[in-house]
Write an enzyme that holds these catalytic residues in place. Structure first.
Site, PDB file in Angstrom:
ATOM      1  N   THR A 230      -5.373 -16.518  -1.527  1.00  0.00           N
ATOM      2  CA  THR A 230      -6.175 -16.654  -0.304  1.00  0.00           C
ATOM      3  C   THR A 230      -6.784 -18.048  -0.228  1.00  0.00           C
ATOM      4  O   THR A 230      -6.985 -18.694  -1.262  1.00  0.00           O
ATOM      5  CB  THR A 230      -7.295 -15.594  -0.365  1.00  0.00           C
ATOM      6  OG1 THR A 230      -6.700 -14.325  -0.164  1.00  0.00           O
ATOM      7  CG2 THR A 230      -8.394 -15.820   0.644  1.00  0.00           C
ATOM      8  N   VAL A 259      -6.676  -3.586   4.745  1.00  0.00           N
ATOM      9  CA  VAL A 259      -7.446  -4.812   4.968  1.00  0.00           C
ATOM     10  C   VAL A 259      -8.269  -5.071   3.711  1.00  0.00           C
ATOM     11  O   VAL A 259      -8.890  -4.154   3.171  1.00  0.00           O
ATOM     12  CB  VAL A 259      -8.369  -4.672   6.201  1.00  0.00           C
ATOM     13  CG1 VAL A 259      -9.247  -5.908   6.350  1.00  0.00           C
ATOM     14  CG2 VAL A 259      -7.535  -4.444   7.457  1.00  0.00           C
ATOM     15  N   GLY A 260      -8.244  -6.311   3.246  1.00  0.00           N
ATOM     16  CA  GLY A 260      -8.995  -6.662   2.033  1.00  0.00           C
ATOM     17  C   GLY A 260     -10.383  -7.182   2.353  1.00  0.00           C
ATOM     18  O   GLY A 260     -10.936  -6.951   3.435  1.00  0.00           O
ATOM     19  N   ASP A 261     -10.931  -7.908   1.416  1.00  0.00           N
ATOM     20  CA  ASP A 261     -12.318  -8.375   1.535  1.00  0.00           C
ATOM     21  C   ASP A 261     -12.478  -9.602   2.429  1.00  0.00           C
ATOM     22  O   ASP A 261     -13.555  -9.833   2.976  1.00  0.00           O
ATOM     23  CB  ASP A 261     -12.860  -8.736   0.152  1.00  0.00           C
ATOM     24  CG  ASP A 261     -12.031  -9.854  -0.495  1.00  0.00           C
ATOM     25  OD1 ASP A 261     -10.782  -9.737  -0.507  1.00  0.00           O
ATOM     26  OD2 ASP A 261     -12.621 -10.852  -0.953  1.00  0.00           O
ATOM     27  N   THR A 280     -11.942 -15.060  -3.344  1.00  0.00           N
ATOM     28  CA  THR A 280     -10.516 -14.760  -3.509  1.00  0.00           C
ATOM     29  C   THR A 280     -10.381 -13.832  -4.708  1.00  0.00           C
ATOM     30  O   THR A 280     -11.075 -14.004  -5.707  1.00  0.00           O
ATOM     31  CB  THR A 280      -9.683 -16.031  -3.729  1.00  0.00           C
ATOM     32  OG1 THR A 280      -8.348 -15.622  -4.095  1.00  0.00           O
ATOM     33  CG2 THR A 280     -10.240 -16.927  -4.817  1.00  0.00           C
ATOM     34  N   HIS A 282      -9.030  -9.610  -6.083  1.00  0.00           N
ATOM     35  CA  HIS A 282      -8.601  -8.242  -5.762  1.00  0.00           C
ATOM     36  C   HIS A 282      -9.611  -7.631  -4.789  1.00  0.00           C
ATOM     37  O   HIS A 282     -10.671  -7.161  -5.179  1.00  0.00           O
ATOM     38  CB  HIS A 282      -8.509  -7.436  -7.064  1.00  0.00           C
ATOM     39  CG  HIS A 282      -7.784  -6.155  -6.912  1.00  0.00           C
ATOM     40  ND1 HIS A 282      -7.113  -5.552  -7.928  1.00  0.00           N
ATOM     41  CD2 HIS A 282      -7.601  -5.367  -5.824  1.00  0.00           C
ATOM     42  CE1 HIS A 282      -6.555  -4.435  -7.494  1.00  0.00           C
ATOM     43  NE2 HIS A 282      -6.849  -4.308  -6.221  1.00  0.00           N
ATOM     44  N   GLY A 283      -9.245  -7.657  -3.514  1.00  0.00           N
ATOM     45  CA  GLY A 283     -10.186  -7.394  -2.436  1.00  0.00           C
ATOM     46  C   GLY A 283     -10.932  -6.080  -2.511  1.00  0.00           C
ATOM     47  O   GLY A 283     -12.096  -6.000  -2.104  1.00  0.00           O
TER      48      GLY A 283
HETATM   49  N1  ASP Z   1      -8.861 -11.189  -1.525  1.00  0.00           N
HETATM   50  C1  ASP Z   1      -7.575 -11.072  -0.875  1.00  0.00           C
HETATM   51  C2  ASP Z   1      -7.361  -9.645  -0.487  1.00  0.00           C
HETATM   52  O1  ASP Z   1      -7.671  -8.765  -1.262  1.00  0.00           O
HETATM   53  C3  ASP Z   1      -6.453 -11.512  -1.734  1.00  0.00           C
HETATM   54  C4  ASP Z   1      -6.576 -12.912  -2.289  1.00  0.00           C
HETATM   55  O2  ASP Z   1      -7.670 -13.354  -2.605  1.00  0.00           O
HETATM   56  O3  ASP Z   1      -5.548 -13.588  -2.389  1.00  0.00           O
HETATM   57  O4  ASP Z   1      -6.841  -9.414   0.567  1.00  0.00           O
END
Ligand code: ASP
Length: 369
Positions: A230, A259-261, A280, A282-283
């Site tokens: 990200t 949808v992530g964080d 960035t 693991h969302g």
């Molecule tokens: N945080 C992002 C998500 O979980 C992934 C990433 O940081 O690459 O969507």
């Protein structure tokens, strides 16, 4: 471990966390308490150290799995992003404009998991998320599940400025994009061979159903990939305003509108008058632990120095529960933090002197490769 008990030595030693002093800006590493903060920009008040911090994702980024050619390309893209943001700030532009400019450059690069380099979902498509927040007004804009918007960060900004809403998703967000004249592209634009192969590896792992104990350390069974990627930026402008922006393709092999964080205000993106954060990692963990807001809340309620607050959340709170990733953060005095608990994080900083510094591994920012 309480925030207050984190030794300063740890903050300084872990290459993941940076105070401004190594970059030539005065900082003792001990933030002033709130009562010491200037309440207005009178001439006797110390001027904030304006600047910009960016990230291009955290994860298992090691020298072994990054070729010298690729590393050079990544460093060049990060440098271009820093220069674009710096040009805005140096010209007296806003932190919002600086983070938008910096993130757009990373979205256009195939090397990061955002815009052009977005990862693939389980169904082999790209679904993009982004958010932006203005620390002064606490206005925010977020978008999720986009399939045709070339620069999601620009649409997030339009949601903030041209709609009464904070978040728009999927077809509705794309209808809004059309109404705003935002650049739309054929989904093929987002195809990159690397990301496609990443999805194939993830699907193969899934088919062979490896027990998680047999997976390499840092391997994410959800994404099936070794890094996140990200992109994000935080900035403090000459007027003392903070802003944060984040853009992502999410996680490889994600399912059903996941949808992530990144577009969740307070999780992957947050800014207020004191503190700005872009995350960035693991969302799912960053959402559940409201990471970005947690860091800024510690600064606000506990008067904890920003680097310490960010370090505790990333290297203590998240590590204990297995949440991999990192953040970039700035406070209103220009103090900077970039903690991560993964092997590496693409990151960079540029301050008033206009000298961009870029780092990837656990070495000091701007230090030897
Ligand atoms: N945080 C992002 C998500 O979980 C992934 C990433 O940081 O690459 O969507």
């Amino acid at each position: 471990m309480s925030a207050a008990s984190v030794p300063l030595r740890r903050v300084l030693v872990v290459g993941a966390v940076m105070l401004l002093s190594p970059l030539g800006c005065a900082s003792t590493g001990v933030a002033r308490t709130d009562s010491e903060q200037p309440t207005s920009r009178d001439v006797s008040a110390p001027r904030p150290k304006w600047g910009l911090v960016i990230h291009g994702g955290a994860g298992v980024i090691s020298r072994e799995n990054l070729s010298p050619e690729r590393e050079a390309e990544v460093r060049a893209a990060l440098t271009r992003s820093l220069q674009a943001g710096h040009a805005v700030l140096a010209g007296g532009g806003s932190a919002l404009d600086a983070v938008s400019a910096a993130v757009r450059i990373l979205e256009d690069s195939p090397y990061f998991n955002a815009g052009k380099g977005a990862v693939f979902t389980h169904d082999g498509v790209n679904e993009l998320d982004a958010a932006i927040m203005d620390g002064t007004t606490r206005k925010a804009g977020a978008v999720a599940g986009l399939r045709h918007v070339k620069n999601p960060i620009s649409l997030a900004r339009l949601v903030m400025e041209q709609s009464p809403h904070v978040m728009m998703v999927g077809e509705g967000a794309e209808a809004f994009a059309k109404s705003q004249g935002v650049e739309l592209v054929d989904p093929k634009y987002f195809f990159t061979e690397d990301r496609w192969q990443g999805l194939q590896r993830a699907l193969e792992k899934e088919r062979s159903r490896q027990p998680s104990s047999s997976l390499p350390s840092g391997y994410d069974p959800v994404s099936g990939d070794h890094k996140f990627g990200t992109v994000g930026a935080v900035a403090l402008d000459q007027a003392g305003a903070l802003a944060a922006a984040t853009s992502t393709g999410g996680m490889t092999n994600k399912r059903y509108g996941r949808v992530g964080d990144s577009p969740i205000i307070g999780a992957g993106t947050y800014a207020d008058a004191r503190c700005a954060v872009s995350a960035t990692g693991h969302g799912e963990f960053f959402i559940r632990y409201t990471v970005a807001r947690d860091i800024c809340a510690r600064v606000e309620y506990q008067n904890v120095p920003l680097p310490e607050a960010a370090d505790v959340v990333i290297n203590d709170v998240l590590v204990k529960v297995g949440g991999e990733g990192g953040v970039i953060a700035m406070d209103r005095e220009g103090n900077v933090a970039m903690p991560f608990n993964s092997a590496g994080m693409y990151r960079g900083y540029v301050g008033e002197d206009g000298q961009p510094s870029v780092a990837i591994f656990r070495d000091a920012l701007g230090g030897p490769p």
